[in-house]
Scaffold this motif. Structure first.
Motif, mmCIF file in Angstrom:
data_model
loop_
_atom_site.group_PDB
_atom_site.id
_atom_site.type_symbol
_atom_site.label_atom_id
_atom_site.label_comp_id
_atom_site.label_asym_id
_atom_site.label_seq_id
_atom_site.Cartn_x
_atom_site.Cartn_y
_atom_site.Cartn_z
ATOM 1 N N TYR A 267 37.238 58.407 14.228
ATOM 2 C CA TYR A 267 38.290 58.128 13.241
ATOM 3 C C TYR A 267 39.081 59.386 12.915
ATOM 4 N N LEU B 122 37.038 49.018 20.373
ATOM 5 C CA LEU B 122 37.912 49.501 19.317
ATOM 6 C C LEU B 122 39.239 50.009 19.874
ATOM 7 N N HIS B 123 39.205 50.505 21.103
ATOM 8 C CA HIS B 123 40.404 51.115 21.690
ATOM 9 C C HIS B 123 41.021 50.272 22.806
ATOM 10 N N PRO C 220 40.897 42.022 16.057
ATOM 11 C CA PRO C 220 40.358 43.259 16.644
ATOM 12 C C PRO C 220 39.131 43.779 15.908
ATOM 13 N N ARG C 221 39.169 43.717 14.584
ATOM 14 C CA ARG C 221 38.015 44.159 13.784
ATOM 15 C C ARG C 221 36.797 43.283 14.082
ATOM 16 N N VAL D 105 35.060 44.049 17.426
ATOM 17 C CA VAL D 105 34.209 45.243 17.396
ATOM 18 C C VAL D 105 32.869 44.924 16.743
ATOM 19 N N GLY E 54 45.862 48.655 10.065
ATOM 20 C CA GLY E 54 45.309 49.784 10.790
ATOM 21 C C GLY E 54 43.828 49.563 11.072
ATOM 22 N N LYS E 55 43.172 50.591 11.553
ATOM 23 C CA LYS E 55 41.789 50.443 11.985
ATOM 24 C C LYS E 55 40.771 50.927 10.960
ATOM 25 N N THR F 145 37.925 48.558 10.400
ATOM 26 C CA THR F 145 37.085 48.436 11.595
ATOM 27 C C THR F 145 36.095 49.593 11.657
ATOM 28 N N TYR F 146 36.577 50.805 11.402
ATOM 29 C CA TYR F 146 35.673 51.960 11.364
ATOM 30 C C TYR F 146 34.667 51.824 10.219
#
Length: 275
Positions: free
Chosen positions: A77, A106-107, A224-225, A228, A253-254, A257-258
Motif C-alpha cells: 500500500y 489486487l493488481h 475487486p475488493r 481479493v 480506491g483500494k 481492499t488493503y
C-alpha cells in the motif's frame, strides 16, 4: 489555598501514573500495539510499522506469520518494495502462496466466469436490507446477475451470504427466498452469519472446503475488493461478475481492499482467527 500531600501518597500516585496497565504492557519480540500502531520485525529489513490507515483499532498481537503477511499488504500500500519483498520472503511456503495470490488479484483485472469450470460455485454477496425487510435495488441487481449466471451453469451450487443487519432481518434469507421465488433450480446453500466481506469469504469457505474455484457476484464497485478477500479464502481461481450500482457509484480506491487483507490476518474475533 495550599494542600499538603504526604510524600508517600504522592509517590504512590506517581507510580500509578507511570506503571503500564496490562493492556499497555502487552508486547513481545514480534509486535507492539497501541490504538493504531503495530510493528513487526521483518527479517532482512528490520522493524516495520504497519500503516495506521490500514490498522484501525481493535487489533491485537498476532503470530509472527500473521504479522508478516499483514506487513506485505501494508508495505505494498505504501509502495515500500523493500519491506514488502522482505516480509514476503520470510513467509512459510503455504502463506507465501496465499499472500502472493491475493497480491496478484489486487493488481489484476477480475477474471471472467468462463475462465473457470462449469461446476464452480456461484457466491452472491449480501447487502443491508431496508428496515421493513425489503431488498434495495443494489441487492436485487446482484440477485438478477446471479440468477442469469446460474441459468448458464446449472451444475453450479449457488451460495447466498449475508448475516443479520439492522431491523430488516437476515440478508441471506431474503436472498434465498427471492432466488427460489424466481425459479432457481441449482443447489443452494445459505451462509447467514457474516457481517463483512472478510467474514463472507471465510464462512463461505467453511461451507465449501473442497472448492478450488469460485465465482463472486456483487456490485461492480465492490467486486475487486471482494475478489481479493475470496482469493485469500479459496486461492487463485476466483472470477467475478459485477452488477450495476444503484444509484451509480464511482469505483473506489483500494484502501478498503488493503484494510480487508490486514484484517484477515490480524483482527481478533474474525472468522479466520477464531478457526
Amino acid at each position: 489555598m495550599r494542600i499538603d500531600v504526604p510524600r508517600a501518597l504522592l509517590g504512590a500516585l506517581l507510580l500509578a501514573l507511570l506503571t503500564p496497565t496490562p493492556a499497555q504492557a502487552v508486547s513481545s519480540s514480534l509486535s507492539s500495539v497501541s490504538a493504531a500502531r503495530i510493528t513487526v520485525d521483518v527479517p532482512g529489513f528490520g522493524v516495520y510499522a504497519l500503516h495506521p490507515d490500514l490498522v484501525g483499532r481493535g487489533l491485537s498481537p498476532a503470530p509472527q506469520e500473521d504479522l508478516l503477511a499483514a506487513a506485505v499488504f501494508s508495505a505494498d500500500y505504501e509502495d515500500n518494495a523493500a519491506a514488502r519483498d522482505a516480509a514476503l520472503a520470510a513467509l512459510d511456503p503455504g502463506r507465501h502462496a496465499q499472500v502472493s495470490w491475493a497480491l496478484a488479484a489486487l493488481h489484476s483485472p477480475v477474471a471472467a466466469p468462463d475462465t473457470l469450470p462449469p461446476t464452480a460455485p456461484i457466491i452472491v454477496l449480501g447487502e443491508r436490507l431496508n428496515d421493513d425487510g425489503s431488498m434495495r435495488d443494489n441487492l436485487l441487481h446482484r440477485l438478477r446477475a446471479a440468477r442469469e449466471l446460474a441459468d448458464a451453469r446449472p451444475l453450479a451450487t449457488v451460495v447466498v451470504t449475508g448475516g443479520p443487519t439492522g431491523p430488516g432481518g437476515t440478508e441471506a434469507h431474503a436472498m434465498r427466498d427471492w432466488l427460489l421465488a424466481n425459479g432457481l433450480t441449482n443447489p443452494l446453500l445459505v451462509e447467514d452469519e457474516s457481517r463483512s466481506t472478510v467474514d463472507s469469504a471465510c464462512l463461505t469457505h467453511r461451507l465449501l472446503p473442497a472448492a478450488e474455484a469460485v465465482i463472486v457476484v456483487t456490485s461492480e464497485n465492490h467486486l475487486p475488493r471482494a475478489v481479493v478477500d475470496f482469493t485469500l479464502a479459496f486461492g487463485p481461481q476466483v472470477a467475478g461478475v459485477g452488477s450495476p450500482n444503484d444509484p451509480p457509484t464511482a469505483m473506489p480506491g483500494k484502501l478498503w481492499t488493503y484494510r480487508d487483507a490486514v484484517q484477515w490476518f490480524l483482527a481478533p474475533g474474525t472468522c479466520l482467527r477464531a478457526a
